[in-house]
Every structure is written in structure tokens, then in C-alpha cells.
Design an enzyme around this catalytic site. Structure first.
Site, PDB file in Angstrom:
ATOM      1  N   VAL A   1       0.835  -1.200   0.000  1.00  6.91           N
ATOM      2  CA  VAL A   1       0.000   0.000   0.000  1.00  6.91           C
ATOM      3  C   VAL A   1       0.873   1.255   0.000  1.00  6.91           C
ATOM      4  O   VAL A   1       0.610   2.214  -0.731  1.00  6.91           O
ATOM      5  CB  VAL A   1      -0.971  -0.006   1.198  1.00  6.91           C
ATOM      6  CG1 VAL A   1      -1.746   1.304   1.262  1.00  6.91           C
ATOM      7  CG2 VAL A   1      -1.940  -1.179   1.102  1.00  6.91           C
ATOM      8  N   CYS A   2       1.918   1.244   0.801  1.00  2.00           N
ATOM      9  CA  CYS A   2       2.803   2.410   0.874  1.00  2.00           C
ATOM     10  C   CYS A   2       3.507   2.665  -0.454  1.00  2.00           C
ATOM     11  O   CYS A   2       3.766   3.819  -0.818  1.00  2.00           O
ATOM     12  CB  CYS A   2       3.833   2.223   1.980  1.00  2.00           C
ATOM     13  SG  CYS A   2       3.117   2.164   3.632  1.00  2.00           S
TER      14      CYS A   2
END
Length: 219
Positions: free
Chosen positions: A44-45
Site C-alpha cells: 500500500v505504501c
């Protein structure tokens, strides 16, 4: 101690992917976005850093610098940045802080104060609270904060919208209504008296209620 809107953003000196920076000096007379991540090489990052890289020119137009943070060392950040560009299509041109001893994470209350150890023994799950956004003004005061869970990618278009709203308030003494977007009507803030309002908005305003003075967005 938790940081609140209106508090001075704590200053720090750290190593980044673009060399050492002293935070307040680095901000200068502009604005800053400080946003953090649990760990390098997490999915996600990776999408977030890539999307923020794509938005970097928009933030630059608003005299706003971007600064990312992860608890991994700078050397890992530099390797991760290659993955981000490859998978997201945008090169990360803003600096990333290497916060392996959790100094900045604790300074900004992004992680439990009793957390210990360096980055290596820890996992992203251990660092679930390090997922925050701070909007900081030229006066080095915190203007807004956001904190998300690990599983939800942040909406950086909303961060840009938030910044636009805050900058409008700072310059024109107007507030923005629910779901406001660039170019939409705004509201004269209650602290502006009638005489000042007439000077600032000589074209007048629409007032469905005395406390709701609606005007077109100032240019």
C-alpha cells in the site's frame, strides 16, 4: 504527548535520501507535508509514495514541500524508490527520512512511546500507527493531521484539497463548506466582522442565515 492543530511542529535534524535536513530550516517560508509509513517494501505504501510523486508538481505550485518518513534506513529507501518508479510510473523526487531509531515517529506521536528497537527486528504490523499526515504552515504550526490504518491507502487528492482550503483561509479569511472543490463557493469566517467583510468582499454575499455569509471563491 499528542500534537494538536495549532501546536508548533517539533523540529528535528535527520538523514534523508537527499542528505541531512533540519526540518524548520528546510521548510523555510513555505508550507510542508510530512507523511509517514510503517515500513519499506510494503504494497500500500508503494502506491502512496508513487501517487504523491505524481502530485509533487501540484504541491510545488502551492509553495509546499513534501517529506516522507519510514523507519527503515536511507539505503533501503533508495532501493525501494526504484521499485516505486518501476511499478507506479513516477520517480520519487522528494526526500524520505530514515527513522530507524523511531526518533521522529515518537516526536510526532506516530507510534507508542514505549516502542523500542531499531527498524530491523520490527515488522510493518509492529509499526501500524506510523501512518500519519501533518500539514505544516510557514509559521511552523500544525494546520491539520490525518491518521489512517495500514490497510487503507490515503487519498492524497484529499490532502491537496485540504491544503487548498487551509491556504484560502490563511489568505482570504474564508472557510470551505462540505465537499468543497476548487472554484466552489466559500464562507466568510465568523471572526470577520461586518465592516471588514464589506472591505474584503465589496461585491456582497448571500446569507441564507445571518451566520452563513457565502461568497464566490477569491482568486
Amino acid at each position: 504527548m499528542a500534537l494538536r492543530i495549532g501546536d508548533e511542529a517539533p523540529d528535528f535534524t535527520v538523514d534523508t535520501t537527499q542528505g541531512p535536513i533540519s526540518f524548520h530550516q528546510w521548510i523555510g517560508d513555505g508550507w510542508a507535508i510530512l507523511f509517514s509509513h510503517p515500513k519499506d517494501f510494503t504494497p500500500v505504501c508503494t502506491t502512496e509514495l508513487g501517487y504523491m510523486a505524481g502530485l509533487a508538481p501540484e504541491f510545488a505550485k502551492r509553495n509546499t514541500k513534501i517529506l516522507g518518513l519510514s523507519i527503515d534506513p536511507v539505503e533501503d529507501h533508495k532501493r525501494w524508490m526504484k521499485d516505486i518508479e518501476e511499478t507506479q510510473g513516477h520517480a520519487v523526487t522528494y526526500p524520505l527520512i530514515g527513522d530507524r531509531d523511531l526518533t521522529v515517529a515518537k516526536l510526532y506521536d506516530m507510534i507508542h512511546p514505549n516502542a523500542s528497537g531499531t527498524d530491523k527486528p520490527r515488522t510493518a504490523a509492529d509499526n501500524a500507527t506510523i501512518r500519519s499526515v501533518f500539514v505544516i504552515g510557514p509559521d511552523k504550526k500544525i494546520k491539520a493531521t490525518l491518521t489512517y490504518p495500514m490497510s487503507t491507502g490515503r487519498n492524497f487528492d484529499e490532502v491537496l484539497r485540504l491544503l487548498d482550503s487551509i491556504q484560502l483561509t490563511a489568505k482570504h479569511k474564508v472557510a470551505t463548506p462540505a465537499n468543497w472543490k476548487q472554484g466552489g463557493d466559500v464562507i466568510i469566517v465568523p471572526s470577520v466582522g461586518e465592516d471588514e467583510a464589506k472591505q474584503r468582499f465589496p461585491q456582497g454575499w448571500r446569507a441564507p442565515k445571518p451566520y452563513m455569509r457565502i461568497v464566490p471563491q477569491p482568486k
